[in-house]
Design a protein around this motif. Structure first.
Motif, short mmCIF file in Angstrom:
data_model
loop_
_atom_site.label_atom_id
_atom_site.label_comp_id
_atom_site.label_asym_id
_atom_site.label_seq_id
_atom_site.Cartn_x
_atom_site.Cartn_y
_atom_site.Cartn_z
N ILE A 148 -13.80 -41.04 -33.99
CA ILE A 148 -13.39 -40.01 -34.97
C ILE A 148 -12.22 -39.19 -34.43
N ILE A 149 -12.34 -38.75 -33.18
CA ILE A 149 -11.27 -37.91 -32.62
C ILE A 149 -9.97 -38.71 -32.48
N SER A 150 -10.08 -39.98 -32.11
CA SER A 150 -8.87 -40.81 -31.97
C SER A 150 -8.21 -41.04 -33.32
N ILE A 151 -9.02 -41.30 -34.34
CA ILE A 151 -8.46 -41.52 -35.69
C ILE A 151 -7.76 -40.24 -36.17
N VAL A 152 -8.46 -39.11 -36.04
CA VAL A 152 -7.88 -37.83 -36.49
C VAL A 152 -6.61 -37.53 -35.68
N GLY A 153 -6.68 -37.74 -34.36
CA GLY A 153 -5.53 -37.47 -33.49
C GLY A 153 -4.34 -38.34 -33.86
N THR A 154 -4.61 -39.63 -34.09
CA THR A 154 -3.52 -40.56 -34.43
C THR A 154 -2.89 -40.19 -35.78
N LEU A 155 -3.75 -39.91 -36.76
CA LEU A 155 -3.24 -39.52 -38.09
C LEU A 155 -2.44 -38.22 -38.00
N ALA A 156 -2.98 -37.25 -37.25
CA ALA A 156 -2.31 -35.96 -37.12
C ALA A 156 -0.95 -36.13 -36.43
N TYR A 157 -0.91 -37.02 -35.44
CA TYR A 157 0.34 -37.21 -34.72
C TYR A 157 1.41 -37.82 -35.61
N TYR A 158 1.03 -38.92 -36.30
CA TYR A 158 2.03 -39.64 -37.10
C TYR A 158 2.32 -39.01 -38.47
N PHE A 159 1.33 -38.32 -39.01
CA PHE A 159 1.54 -37.78 -40.38
C PHE A 159 1.72 -36.27 -40.43
N VAL A 160 1.55 -35.58 -39.31
CA VAL A 160 1.78 -34.13 -39.30
C VAL A 160 2.84 -33.77 -38.25
N ASP A 161 2.55 -34.09 -36.99
CA ASP A 161 3.45 -33.68 -35.90
C ASP A 161 4.86 -34.26 -36.06
N ILE A 162 4.95 -35.57 -36.20
CA ILE A 162 6.28 -36.21 -36.25
C ILE A 162 7.09 -35.72 -37.47
N PRO A 163 6.50 -35.75 -38.70
CA PRO A 163 7.28 -35.25 -39.85
C PRO A 163 7.69 -33.78 -39.70
N LEU A 164 6.77 -32.94 -39.19
CA LEU A 164 7.11 -31.52 -39.07
C LEU A 164 8.15 -31.29 -37.97
#
Lengths: 231, 281
Positions: free
Chosen positions: A100-116
């Motif tokens: 769960i943490i890896s999925i959330v972390g990966t999604l957050a990295y590619y879909f929140v951190d990088i775009p922002l």
């Protein structure tokens, strides 16, 4: 089927009871990060360095195994759970937490951190620190195995605390940190160890090392289980 | 079914169980008696595989018991230990999930019978009610061996009566080995089939209740008459009041002597005389 039913029942109790303290701590930190980010944005200072909120989820693998190995263990033994069932059910808990943490972390990295970051924000999280950003495979599996290693280590250390070797392990870790870090030559050895394990590249080396160490650490619990009182 | 072979358990310098050898085969309610610290709880924990023996071996149904290989057919829940703060219904359901032989119908029937509120959370219950819940969970297990450690602790007289009914009902529905440790010796006598008495980690008695009732008696009368009558008998203790004497005997019954009176010795009295405890035990 009965065995699997037992594992799932024990795992569910581990997820539901006591570990809520870990979720609460992680949740408060994530919310605090988001509020901080919102305030920065409103104040017009979005370029300020910000820790990615997903990084706070790593609080869960640090706290939950302590609660499971100490508080839940005694209660589970006292309702009739066998030690081997506990051992297997906890492994299931840790794999699910890591997933769960890896999925959330990966999604957050590619879909929140990088775009922002592309529009001027300055997010920096665990994935950036460890350099697990060469590919989605790297990001996901590097996190997954690293979280498994954290949980196996914390669970094992917490579980050992009722015996003298638990205290000996604590003293040894403290001694290594306090003696190795100030002395340049020993610090070099320490760095070498971490570079070859946690920061090892290519990703597959890091993933395999973390996975093997996590499994080995966790298996040592079978030795302690023999000596640990049922409750 | 249960075999302890030269089992010793030490906690540091303290020896809780000392070279214990015991065999239990018959399906009965066994009453485990002993003073505080005699080793009753340790014996139960060893049998359940919650502790490892320092020396010796324990077998349940032929399989060796170890702390890692806890026997599936032994059920041991300590009433005084904490449980998850679930609603009672949930707690029982969870107990059923982790025990393949759990008899949910029996558990629910007992919950209804003893008017226990299923919707209440465990931590909100009184100590006596918590004990009753854990006892119901233990007895609802269809495991071959049930261990109950001080199950009536914190019970009032009514609850104790209900507990003995529950114990008897569970045993008649599903005969198996039930080992109950208690200090209320005389109360348990009505339902138990065999007494195991331990002192300082060693068994001092392991006998059928009928045999004990037959063998344990008192001879009361004039001192000389009592001494003469009990001369060849196994006298556990004597008490003198003026010129009268009471001899506490554990031996084959004798004919009623002309100059002394024979009366039954209660289990409580036998227990005190056997393990040399104080009169309050």
């Amino acid at each position: 089927m009965n065995k699997q039913k037992k594992y799932f029942a024990v795992s569910w109790v581990n997820f539901r009871y006591t570990t809520w303290i870990a979720y609460l701590a992680a949740g408060i930190c994530v919310i605090a990060m988001i509020v901080d980010l919102f305030v920065d944005t409103v104040m017009g200072s979005k370029d300020i360095f910000t820790i990615s909120p997903y990084s706070m989820l790593y609080i869960i693998p640090l706290i939950a195994p302590v609660l499971i190995a100490t508080v839940n263990y005694g209660k589970l033994m006292n309702i009739g759970v066998k030690k081997k069932t506990f051992f297997s059910a906890c492994a299931l808990n840790y794999v699910i937490f890591a997933l769960i943490i890896s999925i959330v972390g990966t999604l957050a990295y590619y879909f929140v951190d990088i775009p922002l970051n592309k529009i001027g924000y300055n997010f920096y999280g665990i994935i950036d620190i460890f350099g697990w950003n060469t590919s989605i495979f790297d990001t996901f599996f590097s996190q997954l195995t690293f979280i498994l290693l954290i949980q196996a280590t914390v669970h094992t250390l917490a579980f050992m605390q009722t015996k003298w070797y638990g205290w000996a392990a604590d003293i040894l870790i403290a001694a290594v940190v306090s003696v190795f870090t100030p002395i340049p030559v020993l610090r070099g050895a320490e760095m070498f160890f971490f570079e070859k394990t946690m920061f090892a590249r290519p990703a597959i080396i890091h993933i395999l090392i973390c996975l093997i160490m996590a499994v080995l650490f966790y298996l040592t619990n079978l030795l302690y289980l023999r000596h640990r009182e049922g409750n | 079914m249960i075999k302890f072979s030269n089992v010793t358990k030490r906690y540091g310098d303290c020896t809780a169980i000392n070279n214990l050898t015991i065999n239990l085969r018959d399906k009965k309610i066994y009453c485990l008696l002993g003073r505080n610290g005699a080793g009753k709880t340790t014996l139960m924990k060893l049998l359940a595989g919650k502790l490892s023996a320092s020396e010796g071996e324990i077998y349940v149904a032929g399989a060796r018991v170890s702390a890692l290989n806890m026997p599936e057919n032994v059920r041991y829940i300590e009433a005084a230990k904490p449980q998850f703060n679930m609603r009672i219904k949930k707690l029982i359901e969870f107990a059923a999930d982790v025990d393949t032989d759990f008899d949910m119908k029996f558990a629910m029937r007992m919950i209804e019978k003893f008017r226990l509120d299923k919707s209440k959370k465990y931590n909100t219950l009184s100590f006596g009610t918590k004990t009753m819940i854990t006892t119901v969970i233990s007895l609802a297990s269809n495991a071959d061996i049930i261990l109950l450690d001080e199950p009536v602790l914190g019970f009032d007289a009514v609850m104790r009566k209900e507990f003995y009914e529950l114990l008897y009902e569970s045993f008649t529905e599903h005969p198996r080995i039930i080992i109950v440790s208690t200090h209320l010796v005389d109360e348990i006598a009505s339902v138990c089939g065999q007494i195991i008495m331990i002192d300082n980690g060693k068994p001092v008695m392991n006998e059928d209740i009928n045999s004990i009732t037959e063998k344990a008696y008192k001879i009361t009368g004039i001192k000389e008459a009592v001494q003469r009558t009990s001369e060849r008998l196994n006298v556990l203790d004597t008490e003198n009041i003026g010129k009268y004497m009471t001899a506490y005997v554990y031996d084959d019954r004798i004919e009623n002597p002309a100059d002394a009176e024979i009366t039954d010795m209660s289990l409580q009295e036998l227990f005190i005389k056997m393990v040399g405890g104080d009169k309050n035990e």
